[in-house]
Scaffold this active site. Sequence first.
Site, PDB file in Angstrom:
ATOM      1  N   GLU A  85     -10.708   5.456  -2.090  1.00 29.31           N
ATOM      2  CA  GLU A  85      -9.903   4.249  -1.918  1.00 29.31           C
ATOM      3  C   GLU A  85     -10.340   3.602  -0.605  1.00 29.31           C
ATOM      4  O   GLU A  85     -10.759   4.301   0.316  1.00 29.31           O
ATOM      5  CB  GLU A  85      -8.417   4.599  -1.839  1.00 29.31           C
ATOM      6  CG  GLU A  85      -7.870   5.131  -3.140  1.00 29.31           C
ATOM      7  CD  GLU A  85      -6.361   5.370  -3.115  1.00 29.31           C
ATOM      8  OE1 GLU A  85      -5.642   4.685  -2.369  1.00 29.31           O
ATOM      9  OE2 GLU A  85      -5.907   6.257  -3.854  1.00 29.31           O
ATOM     10  N   HIS A 136      -5.274  -1.470  -1.927  1.00 36.62           N
ATOM     11  CA  HIS A 136      -4.446  -1.718  -0.732  1.00 36.62           C
ATOM     12  C   HIS A 136      -5.229  -2.390   0.393  1.00 36.62           C
ATOM     13  O   HIS A 136      -4.708  -2.542   1.498  1.00 36.62           O
ATOM     14  CB  HIS A 136      -3.833  -0.400  -0.253  1.00 36.62           C
ATOM     15  CG  HIS A 136      -3.007   0.246  -1.312  1.00 36.62           C
ATOM     16  ND1 HIS A 136      -1.700  -0.117  -1.553  1.00 36.62           N
ATOM     17  CD2 HIS A 136      -3.324   1.174  -2.244  1.00 36.62           C
ATOM     18  CE1 HIS A 136      -1.235   0.583  -2.577  1.00 36.62           C
ATOM     19  NE2 HIS A 136      -2.209   1.377  -3.009  1.00 36.62           N
ATOM     20  N   ASN A 189       4.795  -3.850  -2.088  1.00 32.45           N
ATOM     21  CA  ASN A 189       3.337  -3.988  -1.936  1.00 32.45           C
ATOM     22  C   ASN A 189       2.925  -5.450  -1.812  1.00 32.45           C
ATOM     23  O   ASN A 189       1.737  -5.762  -1.914  1.00 32.45           O
ATOM     24  CB  ASN A 189       2.620  -3.364  -3.135  1.00 32.45           C
ATOM     25  CG  ASN A 189       2.751  -1.851  -3.146  1.00 32.45           C
ATOM     26  OD1 ASN A 189       2.847  -1.233  -2.093  1.00 32.45           O
ATOM     27  ND2 ASN A 189       2.761  -1.265  -4.318  1.00 32.45           N
ATOM     28  N   SER A 218      -3.439   4.759  -0.371  1.00 31.82           N
ATOM     29  CA  SER A 218      -2.129   4.233  -0.745  1.00 31.82           C
ATOM     30  C   SER A 218      -0.958   4.954  -0.101  1.00 31.82           C
ATOM     31  O   SER A 218       0.055   4.335   0.198  1.00 31.82           O
ATOM     32  CB  SER A 218      -1.966   4.259  -2.260  1.00 31.82           C
ATOM     33  OG  SER A 218      -2.204   5.551  -2.757  1.00 31.82           O
ATOM     34  N   HIS A 246      -6.595   7.888  -5.944  1.00 34.21           N
ATOM     35  CA  HIS A 246      -5.484   7.561  -6.842  1.00 34.21           C
ATOM     36  C   HIS A 246      -5.542   8.368  -8.146  1.00 34.21           C
ATOM     37  O   HIS A 246      -6.624   8.693  -8.647  1.00 34.21           O
ATOM     38  CB  HIS A 246      -5.547   6.066  -7.162  1.00 34.21           C
ATOM     39  CG  HIS A 246      -4.320   5.549  -7.842  1.00 34.21           C
ATOM     40  ND1 HIS A 246      -4.267   5.287  -9.186  1.00 34.21           N
ATOM     41  CD2 HIS A 246      -3.090   5.249  -7.356  1.00 34.21           C
ATOM     42  CE1 HIS A 246      -3.067   4.824  -9.502  1.00 34.21           C
ATOM     43  NE2 HIS A 246      -2.335   4.798  -8.410  1.00 34.21           N
ATOM     44  N   ASP A 299     -11.879   1.776  -4.611  1.00 35.48           N
ATOM     45  CA  ASP A 299     -10.644   1.209  -5.143  1.00 35.48           C
ATOM     46  C   ASP A 299      -9.965   0.509  -3.971  1.00 35.48           C
ATOM     47  O   ASP A 299      -9.472   1.156  -3.049  1.00 35.48           O
ATOM     48  CB  ASP A 299      -9.781   2.355  -5.692  1.00 35.48           C
ATOM     49  CG  ASP A 299      -8.397   1.891  -6.118  1.00 35.48           C
ATOM     50  OD1 ASP A 299      -7.929   0.840  -5.639  1.00 35.48           O
ATOM     51  OD2 ASP A 299      -7.771   2.605  -6.925  1.00 35.48           O
ATOM     52  N   LYS A 350      -0.702  -6.343  -5.982  1.00 38.23           N
ATOM     53  CA  LYS A 350      -0.184  -5.993  -4.652  1.00 38.23           C
ATOM     54  C   LYS A 350      -0.270  -7.248  -3.782  1.00 38.23           C
ATOM     55  O   LYS A 350       0.537  -8.154  -3.953  1.00 38.23           O
ATOM     56  CB  LYS A 350      -0.919  -4.782  -4.108  1.00 38.23           C
ATOM     57  CG  LYS A 350      -0.755  -3.576  -5.068  1.00 38.23           C
ATOM     58  CD  LYS A 350      -1.175  -2.270  -4.499  1.00 38.23           C
ATOM     59  CE  LYS A 350      -1.292  -1.174  -5.549  1.00 38.23           C
ATOM     60  NZ  LYS A 350      -0.030  -0.747  -6.151  1.00 38.23           N
TER      61      LYS A 350
HETATM   62  C1  LIG Z   1      -4.938   2.905  -5.095  1.00 30.26           C
HETATM   63  C2  LIG Z   1      -4.408   2.366  -6.387  1.00 30.26           C
HETATM   64  N1  LIG Z   1      -5.268   2.163  -7.383  1.00 30.26           N
HETATM   65  C3  LIG Z   1      -4.853   1.690  -8.564  1.00 30.26           C
HETATM   66  C4  LIG Z   1      -3.537   1.386  -8.781  1.00 30.26           C
HETATM   67  C5  LIG Z   1      -3.120   0.884 -10.118  1.00 30.26           C
HETATM   68  O1  LIG Z   1      -3.125  -0.518 -10.148  1.00 30.26           O
HETATM   69  P1  LIG Z   1      -2.177  -1.262 -11.192  1.00 30.26           P
HETATM   70  O2  LIG Z   1      -0.806  -1.242 -10.631  1.00 30.26           O
HETATM   71  O3  LIG Z   1      -2.737  -2.632 -11.337  1.00 30.26           O
HETATM   72  O4  LIG Z   1      -2.273  -0.474 -12.460  1.00 30.26           O
HETATM   73  C6  LIG Z   1      -2.591   1.603  -7.756  1.00 30.26           C
HETATM   74  C7  LIG Z   1      -1.155   1.345  -7.888  1.00 30.26           C
HETATM   75  O5  LIG Z   1      -0.606   0.587  -8.540  1.00 30.26           O
HETATM   76  C8  LIG Z   1      -3.053   2.093  -6.528  1.00 30.26           C
HETATM   77  O6  LIG Z   1      -2.201   2.315  -5.519  1.00 30.26           O
END
Ligand SMILES: Cc1ncc(COP(=O)(O)O)c(C=O)c1O
Length: 387
Positions: free
Chosen positions: A182, A214, A46, A186, A132, A211, A241
């Site tokens: 999102e 990505h 990532n 993802s 997510h 969110d 990421k």
């Molecule tokens: C879309 C999405 N939101 C939130 C997260 C979680 O973030 P973190 O890794 O900082 O907990 C992820 C993956 O890690 C993700 O792909």
Amino acid sequence: MAFEYLSQEVAQQQLRNRYRARQCVAEQSGRYVSVNEQRYLNFSSNDYLGLNHHSAIGQALLEGAQRFGTCASGSSLITGYSYAHQALENDICAWLNQPRCLLFASGFTANIAIMHALGHKTSRLYLDKLSHASMIDGAMSSDASVKRFLHNDIAQLKHLISQAQQSKPANSNELNHVIASEGVFSMDGDQAAIADLAQVAKQCHGLLYLDDAHSIGVVGEYGQGSSSLAELDVVMATFGKSLATSGAFVACSQTLAEYLINFSRHYIYSTAISPALAWATRASIKIAQTEHWRREKINELSNILASKLTDKVKLLDTTSSIHAIVIGDESTALQVAEKLRAKGIWLTAIRPPTVPKNSSRLRVTVTASHEVKDINYLANCINEVIA
Ligand SMILES: Cc1ncc(COP(=O)(O)O)c(C=O)c1O
């Protein structure tokens, strides 16, 4: 025997080809990963902008550790909130044009915190079906009523909102509608219909929450993510990421920030993120804002990949770093990943429950540290194993 379910359920995973195990990575960059003394071309990272190991970020990390310490040594409301955190919050506010910003230990925690804060008993949460796991968990454990709309299906979203409005008792309070999605998805790599979502949120006097895990760094002229495409009410992104550090932020209104500081258990009862990392993240953001060539390279390489794959390869259409090649069942996806590994390519097979049943896939991530020859090699190998 007590706790028998633990071993039984893991055994079940194995039978269904869903067993998960970790691989201990000796070294990794956006381009390569070394596992068991073998180096592979890495297409599962990532680190979209290729910033991990960037010397300016490493320098800032050292400087931050020297000035502020490696650890916050307290939660933000006690003594954990330092100048490093404040400066990072201010940078993010200016970058995304938002009044306030708060830092969280992880994106997972931030999503749960936001869903709880917005998920009041008078709220209706509408989540894109592909949101997510942390958004879903946060929403489901909140006090709000939760509906999930089909992926990017604006008509269904509108229908759900109008149903909620019609079924509201005449004498009850105004509903709070929260649309959550999102920015870039993802596991599919496609984008939310952000302008449409923003318009629907406005029409129902609700909030749009994105969110941007990505999207941040990758989307927008200055890497501002979805904030470059529409006015967002609340935006979250992880630093883990494209920004190549760790932790997450929530950028939002003054009112929501004050609410989170006063009521969010995930914010209040957790050690603030490392101030050294916060300082390093400022350096990452500066690079993400100014080094446009990184985004241009992702686009260029992604186009090459799409043009080199044969029609037999089911590549989902995207404009991000993420390129999903849908295989189908778990066992075939594992076999394809294994064959690619034998050719020196690291691609993890993504299986249910992370993705829907029968849509196990290879999730290819193209980063700014890949070279054209890497992409050509990847495409040739994929064409060969999916012939
Ligand atoms: C879309 C999405 N939101 C939130 C997260 C979680 O973030 P973190 O890794 O900082 O907990 C992820 C993956 O890690 C993700 O792909």
